[in-house]
Design a protein around this motif. Structure first.
Motif, PDB file in Angstrom:
ATOM      1  N   HIS A  36      40.732  37.414  34.003  1.00 41.19           N
ATOM      2  CA  HIS A  36      40.402  36.736  34.047  1.00 41.19           C
ATOM      3  C   HIS A  36      39.329  36.356  34.056  1.00 41.19           C
ATOM      4  O   HIS A  36      38.046  35.209  33.002  1.00 41.19           O
ATOM      5  N   TYR A  37      37.721  37.129  34.462  1.00 40.74           N
ATOM      6  CA  TYR A  37      36.332  36.497  34.349  1.00 40.74           C
ATOM      7  C   TYR A  37      36.017  37.749  34.579  1.00 40.74           C
ATOM      8  O   TYR A  37      35.962  38.930  35.587  1.00 40.74           O
ATOM      9  N   VAL A  38      34.652  38.453  33.079  1.00 37.31           N
ATOM     10  CA  VAL A  38      34.074  39.105  33.582  1.00 37.31           C
ATOM     11  C   VAL A  38      32.513  38.634  33.296  1.00 37.31           C
ATOM     12  O   VAL A  38      31.971  38.345  33.461  1.00 37.31           O
ATOM     13  N   SER A  39      31.946  39.844  34.603  1.00 46.73           N
ATOM     14  CA  SER A  39      30.453  39.423  34.431  1.00 46.73           C
ATOM     15  C   SER A  39      30.082  40.371  34.198  1.00 46.73           C
ATOM     16  O   SER A  39      29.833  41.955  35.141  1.00 46.73           O
ATOM     17  N   ARG A  40      29.322  40.661  33.310  1.00 47.18           N
ATOM     18  CA  ARG A  40      28.104  41.535  32.786  1.00 47.18           C
ATOM     19  C   ARG A  40      27.017  41.886  33.145  1.00 47.18           C
ATOM     20  O   ARG A  40      26.845  43.347  32.690  1.00 47.18           O
ATOM     21  N   LYS A  41      26.548  41.082  33.666  1.00 49.14           N
ATOM     22  CA  LYS A  41      25.035  41.124  34.080  1.00 49.14           C
ATOM     23  C   LYS A  41      25.148  42.239  36.088  1.00 49.14           C
ATOM     24  O   LYS A  41      24.757  42.742  36.391  1.00 49.14           O
ATOM     25  N   MET A  42      26.414  41.454  36.384  1.00 55.05           N
ATOM     26  CA  MET A  42      26.879  42.191  37.783  1.00 55.05           C
ATOM     27  C   MET A  42      28.149  42.987  37.941  1.00 55.05           C
ATOM     28  O   MET A  42      28.342  43.608  38.937  1.00 55.05           O
ATOM     29  N   LYS A  43      28.224  43.205  36.460  1.00 54.71           N
ATOM     30  CA  LYS A  43      29.439  44.277  36.430  1.00 54.71           C
ATOM     31  C   LYS A  43      30.839  43.950  37.680  1.00 54.71           C
ATOM     32  O   LYS A  43      31.091  45.253  38.197  1.00 54.71           O
ATOM     33  N   TYR A  44      31.493  43.008  37.429  1.00 55.52           N
ATOM     34  CA  TYR A  44      32.495  42.736  38.765  1.00 55.52           C
ATOM     35  C   TYR A  44      33.574  42.294  37.053  1.00 55.52           C
ATOM     36  O   TYR A  44      32.998  41.559  36.576  1.00 55.52           O
ATOM     37  N   VAL A  45      34.858  42.616  37.518  1.00 57.52           N
ATOM     38  CA  VAL A  45      35.970  42.398  37.002  1.00 57.52           C
ATOM     39  C   VAL A  45      36.964  40.482  37.847  1.00 57.52           C
ATOM     40  O   VAL A  45      37.003  41.336  39.009  1.00 57.52           O
ATOM     41  N   ILE A  46      37.040  40.155  37.603  1.00 58.45           N
ATOM     42  CA  ILE A  46      38.105  38.750  38.594  1.00 58.45           C
ATOM     43  C   ILE A  46      39.347  39.036  37.825  1.00 58.45           C
ATOM     44  O   ILE A  46      39.479  38.385  36.343  1.00 58.45           O
ATOM     45  N   MET A  47      40.322  39.867  38.182  1.00 55.78           N
ATOM     46  CA  MET A  47      42.056  39.205  37.785  1.00 55.78           C
ATOM     47  C   MET A  47      42.910  39.246  38.445  1.00 55.78           C
ATOM     48  O   MET A  47      42.785  39.328  39.569  1.00 55.78           O
TER      49      MET A  47
END
Length: 113
Positions: A36-47
Motif C-alpha cells: 500500500h505504501y513505501v516510505s523511502r526515508k524511514m525504510k518501512y512498507v505498509i502492506m
C-alpha cells in the motif's frame, strides 16, 4: 458468460508494517500481499495480507534477511461501533471510574479581537 449472477466477495485483510534494512528487495515483498505504501526515508512498507493465511505469511516475512521488524495492525480487533457510547451516561465500575456526560454547547464569540 452470465455476469449478472456473479457477486462481489470481500476478502478480509489485515495490515502489516514491515521495517526493512534496504528497499532493494521490495519486489520480494509484493508476492506476499498488496503493498500500500513505501516510505523511502524511514525504510518501512505498509502492506495488506489476506486474513485466511495471515499468520503463516507474517512468519515467512519475518524470516527474510532484509526485514528488520514486523508490526501487525490490530484495527480489525477494535470495536468501531461508538453509536451506543455517544450521548449516554457510562459507568465504568471495573476500573473504579465514573464517567458522566457533560452537556457542552458551542457558542460563537460575541467579539472577535
Amino acid at each position: 458468460m452470465d455476469i449478472e449472477n456473479k457477486e462481489f466477495e470481500r476478502t478480509q485483510r489485515r495490515g502489516l508494517v514491515v521495517w526493512v534494512y534496504s528497499l532493494k528487495q521490495l519486489k520480494n515483498l509484493r508476492k506476499f500481499g498488496l503493498v500500500h505504501y513505501v516510505s523511502r526515508k524511514m525504510k518501512y512498507v505498509i502492506m495488506y495480507l489476506n486474513e485466511d493465511n495471515y499468520e503463516q505469511t507474517e512468519e515467512r516475512i519475518k524470516k527474510l534477511h532484509f526485514v528488520r521488524n514486523v508490526e501487525r495492525s490490530y484495527r480489525p480487533d477494535i470495536e468501531m461501533n461508538f453509536a451506543e457510547k455517544i450521548g449516554k451516561k457510562v459507568d465504568v465500575k471495573e476500573e473504579g471510574f465514573e464517567i458522566e456526560e457533560l452537556n457542552t454547547k458551542i457558542r460563537l464569540a460575541d467579539h472577535v479581537f
